[in-house]
Scaffold this active site. Structure first.
Site, short mmCIF file in Angstrom:
data_model
loop_
_atom_site.label_atom_id
_atom_site.label_comp_id
_atom_site.label_asym_id
_atom_site.label_seq_id
_atom_site.Cartn_x
_atom_site.Cartn_y
_atom_site.Cartn_z
N ASN A 104 16.99 -12.81 -15.92
CA ASN A 104 17.03 -12.69 -14.45
C ASN A 104 17.68 -13.96 -13.93
OD1 ASN A 104 15.47 -10.45 -14.97
ND2 ASN A 104 13.67 -11.15 -13.84
N GLU A 136 18.05 -8.78 -13.88
CA GLU A 136 18.04 -8.98 -12.43
C GLU A 136 19.17 -9.92 -12.02
OE1 GLU A 136 14.36 -10.11 -10.55
OE2 GLU A 136 13.18 -8.78 -11.82
N ARG A 176 15.96 0.17 -14.59
CA ARG A 176 14.89 -0.69 -15.05
C ARG A 176 13.77 -0.67 -14.02
NH1 ARG A 176 13.56 -6.56 -13.66
NH2 ARG A 176 12.13 -7.20 -15.29
N TYR A 232 19.90 -15.69 -10.53
CA TYR A 232 20.34 -15.50 -9.15
C TYR A 232 21.21 -16.63 -8.61
CZ TYR A 232 16.86 -11.74 -8.61
OH TYR A 232 16.15 -10.57 -8.74
N ASP A 237 0.82 -1.22 0.00
CA ASP A 237 0.00 0.00 0.00
C ASP A 237 0.85 1.26 0.00
OD1 ASP A 237 -2.18 -1.61 0.07
OD2 ASP A 237 -2.94 -0.94 2.03
N ASN A 242 7.79 -9.84 -17.12
CA ASN A 242 8.82 -10.28 -16.19
C ASN A 242 8.55 -11.70 -15.72
OD1 ASN A 242 11.16 -9.60 -14.35
ND2 ASN A 242 9.63 -10.34 -12.88
N GLU A 243 9.52 -12.57 -15.87
CA GLU A 243 9.52 -13.92 -15.31
C GLU A 243 8.17 -14.63 -15.43
OE1 GLU A 243 11.13 -14.14 -11.37
OE2 GLU A 243 12.98 -13.13 -11.92
N HIS A 262 4.72 -6.58 -14.63
CA HIS A 262 5.52 -7.24 -13.58
C HIS A 262 4.56 -7.75 -12.50
CE1 HIS A 262 9.84 -7.39 -11.92
NE2 HIS A 262 9.10 -7.99 -11.00
#
Ligand SMILES: *[C@@H]1O[C@H](CO)[C@@H](O)[C@H](O)[C@H]1NC(C)=O
Ligand SMILES: *[C@@H]1O[C@H](CO)[C@@H](O)[C@H](O)[C@H]1NC(C)=O
Length: 498
Positions: free
Chosen positions: A337, A406, A108, A339, A83, A197-198, A153
């Site tokens: 992306n 990412e 981005r 990780y 919020d 995204n993803e 996204h």
């Protein structure tokens, strides 16, 4: 002999190089040039729902994440929501100050669909939302920072979910209309567009397991349908850009795909290859391979499983015909992306619900307990995987341009974030090594610019280079030690010894 090589290569796993295995110590030796090219772009990454707050300000409509967090707080680890978050909607001035301080080449971020079209539909167009992003884009450019924009996204308009969201083919038209609005309003200044995204991270928990919004439990069916509709929507938006905007705007359009890298303790390259197809190839093969369509191994195995379940055809939607051709080649670059890495092994018995993506994949993923572990349970430091993955993409997809959208590390928010520095140092070295190996990588982005709302983890996993004072209404940003480290890389184009 060459015939033999040819046969093996058709199977594809020659693209799994015999190279490096994980050393386990989160460091990587340099090889080749020690500097990044001058035109290599360094940046940072965020997404709208995770930082903007102001969830209903200035006419913004609700997204599935607003609804989920408000009505199901128990599903968020710390019962929080987006919020207010970092309130980037009201305090973009603070973001800009930090971006300038960091000296990034690009930023981005994502656009919230329900600020532009509060009901998801063009009839609800909201000029105040367009004004907000115009200001963000103008301020970035005035400060020499290139905007890199993600169009979707995860924050699907709730009104579109009422029509089935990503499982309804109607979505394709709705997405193209929204994309047209973005190209028309912002394309004179935004030159790098990311449609989605993803997709797997959205489709699987959203329309498969039902863990995340919109909480549809249609495992092994809804998730694949969502992925197919994302491929179609992406391709339709790509072709709209090429036919209507490219001649004037000269930008490029891609899609952000995520995958771990995979290692096999028994040198089972076929299994490594198969894991990459199930995780990356599921979207990358239809778009970036020469032949198009879903990866052959998935088409074959999922059809076999579907028939065994008594179905008349595969649960994996067909991409034959018109769509296959429209999707193939519909990406100017691959946005990645990445990780972490896993060990994979074949599963002796079927895994997961029947049917499910997990059961189709049917592979056990493990990690080495010696690998440096982040605050996020799924994240270990294995920089060799980044280098291997970029090499795989070079060989598998004809050295398509790669923009890393990412890469990053989570902890519990410390300012002296030494492990983030260790991680970034090794992963950025992996990127440089890959460039020296001829991989076509042109940009790299740290996730994340600032600490943010990390979906169902709430605010417990901190990924930021900057911390955000979440107690103060001002939401001040402060640089962590890693921000200084990253700035030094951007300024010198070299990885410092620390
Ligand atoms: C960057 O510069 C190199 C030469 O140093 C060139 O080969 C490459 O195409 C350039 N890349 C971009 C994205 O402009
Ligand atoms: C890098 O990618 C761009 C865009 O796909 C392409 O035009 C270029 O030829 C690629 N460079 C190499 C060295 O393959």
């Amino acid at each position: 002999m060459w015939i033999l090589i040819l046969i093996i290569n058709v199977a594809g796993f020659l693209n799994i190089a015999e190279g490096i295995g994980p050393s386990g110590n989160c460091t990587l030796l340099p090889k080749g040039e020690r500097s990044f090219p001058q035109n290599f772009s360094f940046g940072v990454s965020t997404s709208a729902y995770q930082i903007e707050g102001s969830w209903n300000a200035d006419g913004k409509g609700p997204s599935i994440w607003d609804e989920f967090c408000h009505n199901h707080p128990d599903n968020i680890l710390d019962r929080t929501n987006g919020d207010i978050a970092a309130n980037s909607y009201r305090r973009f001035d603070l973001d800009l100050e930090a971006l300038r301080d960091l000296k990034v080449n690009h930023y981005r971020f994502s656009i919230s669909w329900t600020r532009i079209y509060p009901s998801g539909d063009i009839s609800s167009k909201n000029q105040k939302g367009i004004d907000y992003y115009n200001n963000v884009i103008n301020q970035l450019i005035a400060n020499g920072i290139q905007p890199m924009v993600t169009m979707f996204h995860y924050d699907l308009p709730i009104e579109l979910q009422k029509l089935g969201g990503l499982t309804n083919e109607l979505f394709i038209d709705q997405f193209v209309t929204y994309a047209d609005e973005l190209f028309k309003n912002f394309g004179d200044r935004v030159k790098t567009w990311i449609t989605f995204n993803e997709p797997v991270r959205f489709c699987k928990p959203g329309y498969g397991t039902g863990r995340d919004p919109p909480q549809i439990k249609a495992s092994g069916i809804g998730d694949y349908l969502c992925i197919a509709n994302i491929l179609k929507s992406h391709a339709a938006a790509y072709h709209l850009y090429r036919s209507k905007y490219f001649d004037e705007q000269h930008g490029k359009v891609g899609i952000s795909l995520d995958t771990s890298y995979f290692f096999s303790k028994s040198n089972d390259n076929e299994l490594v290859y198969r894991s990459l197809q199930y995780n990356l190839g599921i979207l990358a093969h239809p778009i970036y391979s020469k032949s198009g369509g879903f990866p052959e191994v998935m088409v074959k195995e999922i059809e076999r499983n579907s028939l065994q379940e008594g179905r008349l055809k595969s649960r994996l939607p067909s991409l034959e015909g018109k769509w296959k051709d429209l999707i193939r080649g519909s990406g100017d670059f691959l946005a990645l992306n990445h990780y972490t890495s896993k060990y994979v092994e074949r599963s002796p018995q079927p895994l997961g619900d029947n049917p499910s993506m997990q059961r189709d994949y049917d592979t056990i993923e493990t990690v080495d307990e010696n690998w440096l572990q982040a605050h996020s349970y799924w994240l270990n430091c294995v920089p060799e995987g980044m280098e291997m993955l970029l090499n795989f993409i070079r060989d598998e997809y004809n050295n398509i341009e790669v923009i890393i959208t990412e890469n990053g590390w989570s902890d519990s928010g410390e300012i002296e974030d030494n492990n983030r520095i260790v991680y970034l140092k090794s992963y950025i070295q992996a990127v440089l090594n890959a460039i020296n190996d001829g991989c076509n990588v042109t940009a790299y982005s740290v996730w994340s610019f600032i600490d943010n709302f990390e979906w169902i983890q709430g605010y417990t996993d901190k990924f930021g280079l900057y911390s955000v004072n979440m107690i103060s209404p001002e939401r001040q940003r402060s640089p962590k030690k890693s921000a200084r480290f990253y700035r030094q890389i951007i300024e010198t184009r070299k990885i410092p010894n620390v």
